[in-house]
Every structure is written in structure tokens, then in C-alpha cells.
Design a protein around this motif. Structure first.
Motif, PDB file in Angstrom:
ATOM      1  N   ARG A 266       0.825  -1.206   0.000  1.00 36.89           N
ATOM      2  CA  ARG A 266       0.000   0.000   0.000  1.00 36.89           C
ATOM      3  C   ARG A 266       0.863   1.263   0.000  1.00 36.89           C
ATOM      4  O   ARG A 266       1.810   1.394   0.756  1.00 36.89           O
ATOM      5  CB  ARG A 266      -0.913  -0.008   1.216  1.00 36.89           C
ATOM      6  CG  ARG A 266      -1.879   1.180   1.278  1.00 36.89           C
ATOM      7  CD  ARG A 266      -2.774   1.092   2.500  1.00 36.89           C
ATOM      8  NE  ARG A 266      -3.716   2.185   2.516  1.00 36.89           N
ATOM      9  CZ  ARG A 266      -3.459   3.377   3.043  1.00 36.89           C
ATOM     10  NH1 ARG A 266      -2.283   3.604   3.613  1.00 36.89           N
ATOM     11  NH2 ARG A 266      -4.369   4.334   3.010  1.00 36.89           N
ATOM     12  N   ARG A 269       4.249   4.045  -4.258  1.00 38.71           N
ATOM     13  CA  ARG A 269       3.936   4.658  -5.540  1.00 38.71           C
ATOM     14  C   ARG A 269       4.958   4.348  -6.632  1.00 38.71           C
ATOM     15  O   ARG A 269       4.705   4.567  -7.804  1.00 38.71           O
ATOM     16  CB  ARG A 269       3.799   6.178  -5.365  1.00 38.71           C
ATOM     17  CG  ARG A 269       2.567   6.589  -4.567  1.00 38.71           C
ATOM     18  CD  ARG A 269       2.421   8.107  -4.523  1.00 38.71           C
ATOM     19  NE  ARG A 269       1.151   8.527  -3.985  1.00 38.71           N
ATOM     20  CZ  ARG A 269       0.907   8.754  -2.699  1.00 38.71           C
ATOM     21  NH1 ARG A 269       1.882   8.576  -1.816  1.00 38.71           N
ATOM     22  NH2 ARG A 269      -0.279   9.139  -2.286  1.00 38.71           N
ATOM     23  N   CYS A 294      -1.108   2.474  -5.472  1.00 36.49           N
ATOM     24  CA  CYS A 294       0.045   2.168  -6.328  1.00 36.49           C
ATOM     25  C   CYS A 294      -0.299   2.685  -7.732  1.00 36.49           C
ATOM     26  O   CYS A 294      -0.797   1.943  -8.592  1.00 36.49           O
ATOM     27  CB  CYS A 294       0.329   0.668  -6.344  1.00 36.49           C
ATOM     28  SG  CYS A 294       0.956   0.035  -4.774  1.00 36.49           S
ATOM     29  N   GLU A 295      -0.019   3.955  -7.957  1.00 37.06           N
ATOM     30  CA  GLU A 295      -0.472   4.632  -9.156  1.00 37.06           C
ATOM     31  C   GLU A 295       0.268   4.189 -10.414  1.00 37.06           C
ATOM     32  O   GLU A 295      -0.182   4.440 -11.536  1.00 37.06           O
ATOM     33  CB  GLU A 295      -0.329   6.149  -8.969  1.00 37.06           C
ATOM     34  CG  GLU A 295      -1.149   6.676  -7.790  1.00 37.06           C
ATOM     35  CD  GLU A 295      -0.830   8.118  -7.464  1.00 37.06           C
ATOM     36  OE1 GLU A 295       0.206   8.617  -7.972  1.00 37.06           O
ATOM     37  OE2 GLU A 295      -1.603   8.735  -6.719  1.00 37.06           O
ATOM     38  N   TRP A 302      -2.602  -5.426 -13.741  1.00 41.18           N
ATOM     39  CA  TRP A 302      -3.871  -5.985 -13.275  1.00 41.18           C
ATOM     40  C   TRP A 302      -4.235  -7.235 -14.063  1.00 41.18           C
ATOM     41  O   TRP A 302      -4.793  -8.188 -13.502  1.00 41.18           O
ATOM     42  CB  TRP A 302      -4.982  -4.942 -13.383  1.00 41.18           C
ATOM     43  CG  TRP A 302      -4.741  -3.741 -12.534  1.00 41.18           C
ATOM     44  CD1 TRP A 302      -4.487  -2.467 -12.955  1.00 41.18           C
ATOM     45  CD2 TRP A 302      -4.706  -3.688 -11.101  1.00 41.18           C
ATOM     46  NE1 TRP A 302      -4.297  -1.619 -11.890  1.00 41.18           N
ATOM     47  CE2 TRP A 302      -4.426  -2.341 -10.740  1.00 41.18           C
ATOM     48  CE3 TRP A 302      -4.881  -4.624 -10.091  1.00 41.18           C
ATOM     49  CZ2 TRP A 302      -4.319  -1.934  -9.412  1.00 41.18           C
ATOM     50  CZ3 TRP A 302      -4.782  -4.219  -8.768  1.00 41.18           C
ATOM     51  CH2 TRP A 302      -4.504  -2.884  -8.439  1.00 41.18           C
ATOM     52  N   ALA A 317      -7.453  -2.397  -4.454  1.00 42.53           N
ATOM     53  CA  ALA A 317      -7.132  -1.552  -5.615  1.00 42.53           C
ATOM     54  C   ALA A 317      -7.604  -0.120  -5.386  1.00 42.53           C
ATOM     55  O   ALA A 317      -7.844   0.622  -6.339  1.00 42.53           O
ATOM     56  CB  ALA A 317      -7.761  -2.132  -6.875  1.00 42.53           C
ATOM     57  N   CYS A 320      -6.238   3.629  -7.162  1.00 40.50           N
ATOM     58  CA  CYS A 320      -5.279   3.326  -8.229  1.00 40.50           C
ATOM     59  C   CYS A 320      -5.802   3.994  -9.501  1.00 40.50           C
ATOM     60  O   CYS A 320      -6.720   3.468 -10.147  1.00 40.50           O
ATOM     61  CB  CYS A 320      -5.136   1.815  -8.415  1.00 40.50           C
ATOM     62  SG  CYS A 320      -4.316   0.988  -7.040  1.00 40.50           S
ATOM     63  N   PHE A 323      -6.285   2.024 -12.726  1.00 42.91           N
ATOM     64  CA  PHE A 323      -7.193   0.878 -12.753  1.00 42.91           C
ATOM     65  C   PHE A 323      -8.404   1.295 -13.593  1.00 42.91           C
ATOM     66  O   PHE A 323      -9.169   2.169 -13.203  1.00 42.91           O
ATOM     67  CB  PHE A 323      -7.625   0.505 -11.334  1.00 42.91           C
ATOM     68  CG  PHE A 323      -8.433  -0.760 -11.247  1.00 42.91           C
ATOM     69  CD1 PHE A 323      -7.807  -1.963 -10.982  1.00 42.91           C
ATOM     70  CD2 PHE A 323      -9.806  -0.757 -11.437  1.00 42.91           C
ATOM     71  CE1 PHE A 323      -8.535  -3.137 -10.900  1.00 42.91           C
ATOM     72  CE2 PHE A 323     -10.540  -1.920 -11.356  1.00 42.91           C
ATOM     73  CZ  PHE A 323      -9.905  -3.119 -11.086  1.00 42.91           C
ATOM     74  N   CYS A 346     -11.068   5.292  -8.134  1.00 42.04           N
ATOM     75  CA  CYS A 346     -10.385   4.971  -9.397  1.00 42.04           C
ATOM     76  C   CYS A 346     -11.052   5.775 -10.518  1.00 42.04           C
ATOM     77  O   CYS A 346     -12.105   5.362 -11.032  1.00 42.04           O
ATOM     78  CB  CYS A 346     -10.461   3.475  -9.689  1.00 42.04           C
ATOM     79  SG  CYS A 346      -9.740   2.435  -8.397  1.00 42.04           S
TER      80      CYS A 346
END
Length: 373
Positions: A266, A269, A294-295, A302, A317, A320, A323, A346
């Protein structure tokens, strides 16, 4: 005649041996009830004291300068203690641990959370007297590598160790612990800024490691991943990048950690698709994966999770930003054992694809409350 025989066969309490009373008291698990027994008479008082296994001393309940005078009669009354905890006893001194050394030789568990005046000297007392210690928590204690060396030499049975916020501990101390405590299974080094991870080279028994907000290095992560082959739980959330740790270093987890079940990245980045693909490919029994914030992870990462992580049950997620709809579609087809999906914040994910996922995977619970652990 029968009444007289019945009365004659009755046994008075004071005729029972101590062993019988100890058995009776052994079935009393409620602390209040045990205290009530102790107040019944002098004999119950002595027996309750001799059989007490755990003690918890709260910091606010004891006036600071009076710790030692209070603790001495307590330890003398409870000679069979196996678990002692001093939460928030900020004025507790090393001399109190000398009393512990003298009166608690059978101690298995010791918690010194926020005991700010406990130093290496106090740990030397523990090491000299508590050779059966299995659990030790030193959260925010003023200890260093020397204290770790004392514990390593005197507590070979240690299995669980918490060193969170112990800024004086470095890889030197971790190396000593790895060498002396060969049964060490769970270690917490969160917020320890001076540990790179290289000290875990001999810690082959390690099963769980929590290293939140640390400055682990690529070589340290590689060392942990390669040498700690029993590792099942790994937490690296909020890891500080840009100095020593990179996505390439984290990718070693996928190469070596074949027994990993829980991985928390978590707010790392710097994690990108390269690391995630390696982890998804190598950690094939992974059950819980946290990639919240986690950009740098996009569809490629994924998709790898959806295809390769067949045992995954929980996926985080949250927030993110990469995503997207395609990512959701990949999860809809893959991760057949998924049960919990933490998903919110997201911006590239449309509501329509969320609803489509729900229709196909009704057994998966989508949670919008972010898990901060």
C-alpha cells in the motif's frame, strides 16, 4: 443413621491439599473471579498468587518513582508468571527489568510498548534471566544494536519480536538476532529508518515481516526474499522510494518468495507493472494482495494478477488511478477464488463495468471503505 454417615463422609475445604485447590482455580479464567477467590481467605490468596500466569501493569496506575517498590512484592507474590506487559509505562526504568530477571525465570512473553526509558541495559537484564522468552515487544523503546545482541545471546527461543520506532537498531542488530534467535518467525521493524534489510541473511525461519515506512534497499529486499524462504506475510506499505528501494528490487519477491500468502504494498507509488507481473507470476499461492494507491500499476499489471493469481481471495485496488474498465474486465474473467475487492477512488473506472462485474461475480464483495492496515 444415613444422615450421620453422609455428614461423616463430607470433606472440609481446609482438608483438601493445595494441589486440589490449584486444579479448581485453574478452571477460573475470569480475572475478577480470580481476584474474588484471592480475597476469600489467606490460603486462597496464596494459591491464587502462586498460580497466576499473566500480569498487566498500566502506566497511569502507578506513580512513576514508585515502580520498583510496587513491583517487588508483586513479583514475589506471583512466582509463576509467564506473561508480563507494561503498556505506556513511560517512566519504567531498567532496574524494573532487573527485578524481572530475578523473579520471573519462566517468562515467555514480555511487552514493553512505549516504555521510553527502557534501554540496552534493561535488555541485558532480560537476557540474563529470561532464557525461555518467546515474545518480546519493544515498541518505541530507546534500544540499539547492543540490546539486540543481548537478546540474541540470552533468548534463543524468541519467536516474535517488535522493534517498531526503535531508531537505534540497524542491520548489525538484525544480524545478531538472526544468528542467535534461530526460531524467529515474526518481526516488526516499522519506522526503523536505519535498517536496509541485509541483516536478515541468516533468518531462514522468518514467516512474517512488517516493515512499514522503512528505508529498505534493493539489496535488502533481495536478501530477505532469497534467504527467508519460509516467508508467508510481508508488509512494505509506505516504503520510501527514490533513495535505496525501487520497483526492480521489489520484483525479487516474485522471484524467490514462493510461499508468500499475504503481501501489502500500500502507497508504494514507485511500484510499476514490471514488479507486479513478476510477483503475480512467481507468488502463485498469494491470497491477499494490497496495491492501494500504487499509481504506477496499469492494465498490464492488473491483467497479470487476474490471469496468474488463481488463489487470490482479497485484492486492494483503492485509489489506483490507472485501474480502468479493461482492468475490471480482466478481474471479472480471472481470479476465480476472489472474495473481497476493495475498490474506490479509481477515476478511470466506469460504473457500468462495476455493475457488469457484480452480475457475473456475485460471490465477490466489493468494499468501498479503505483498509488502512
Amino acid at each position: 443413621m444415613e444422615d450421620n454417615e453422609c455428614q461423616a463422609s463430607q470433606t472440609r475445604l481446609d482438608e483438601l491439599p493445595d494441589e486440589c485447590l490449584e486444579i479448581v482455580l485453574g478452571h477460573v479464567t475470569c480475572l475478577k473471579d480470580r481476584n474474588a477467590f484471592a480475597l476469600a481467605c489467606r490460603r486462597w490468596f496464596i494459591i491464587e498468587g502462586s498460580t497466576r500466569k499473566s500480569l498487566r501493569v498500566y502506566g497511569p496506575l502507578v506513580f512513576a518513582p514508585a515502580y520498583d517498590p510496587v513491583l517487588l512484592p508483586i513479583f514475589q507474590r506471583f512466582p509463576s508468571l509467564v506473561s508480563v506487559s507494561f503498556p505506556n509505562c513511560v517512566e519504567l526504568s531498567d532496574s524494573a527489568l532487573l527485578l524481572l530477571q530475578m523473579h520471573c525465570p519462566h517468562l515467555h512473553k514480555l511487552a514493553l510498548d512505549c516504555c521510553l526509558k527502557i534501554t540496552d541495559h534493561g535488555l541485558e537484564h532480560v537476557a540474563n534471566g529470561c532464557h525461555q522468552l518467546q515474545f518480546l515487544s519493544l515498541y518505541r523503546c530507546a534500544v540499539s544494536d547492543n540490546g539486540c545482541s543481548f537478546i540474541a545471546s540470552g533468548c534463543p527461543l524468541l519467536q516474535t519480536l517488535n522493534l517498531s520506532h526503535c531508531q537505534g537498531v540497524t542491520d548489525v542488530g538484525i544480524s545478531a538476532l538472526s544468528l542467535g534467535c534461530r526460531m524467529l518467525k515474526d518481526v516488526t521493524i516499522s519506522y526503523c529508518k536505519n535498517i536496509s534489510g541485509e541483516g536478515f541473511s541468516l533468518c531462514s525461519s522468518l514467516e512474517g515481516l512488517e516493515a512499514d515506512s522503512c528505508c529498505l534497499a534493493d539489496c535488502g529486499i533481495q536478501n530477505i526474499s532469497k534467504k527467508c524462504f519460509s516467508l508467508q506475510h510481508l508488509k512494505l506499505s509506505h516504503s520510501l522510494s527514490g533513495i535505496r528501494l525501487s520497483s526492480f528490487g521489489v520484483s525479487n519477491i516474485g522471484t524467490f518468495c514462493k510461499n508468500l500468502k499475504v503481501l501489502n504494498l500500500r502507497m508504494c507509488r514507485f511500484i510499476d507493472n514490471f514488479a507486479v507481473v513478476k510477483i503475480a507470476t512467481g507468488c502463485f499461492i498469494l491470497e491477499d494482495l494490497n496495491l492501494a494507491v500504487c499509481e504506477g500499476v496499469s492494465f498490464e499489471g492488473w491483467e497479470a494478477i487476474a490471469v496468474m493469481c488463481k488463489n487470490l481471495q482479497t485484492l486492494h485496488a483503492n485509489r489506483c488511478r490507472n485501474f480502468c474498465d479493461r482492468s475490471m474486465l480482466a478481474l471479472r474473467i480471472g481470479c476465480t477464488n476472489l472474495r473481497f475487492l476493495y475498490l474506490h477512488g479509481c477515476p478511470n473506472l466506469s460504473r457500468a463495468y462495476v455493475e457488469l462485474f457484480k452480475q457475473s461475480r456475485s460471490q465477490v464483495k466489493i468494499l468501498t471503505i479503505e483498509c488502512m492496515l
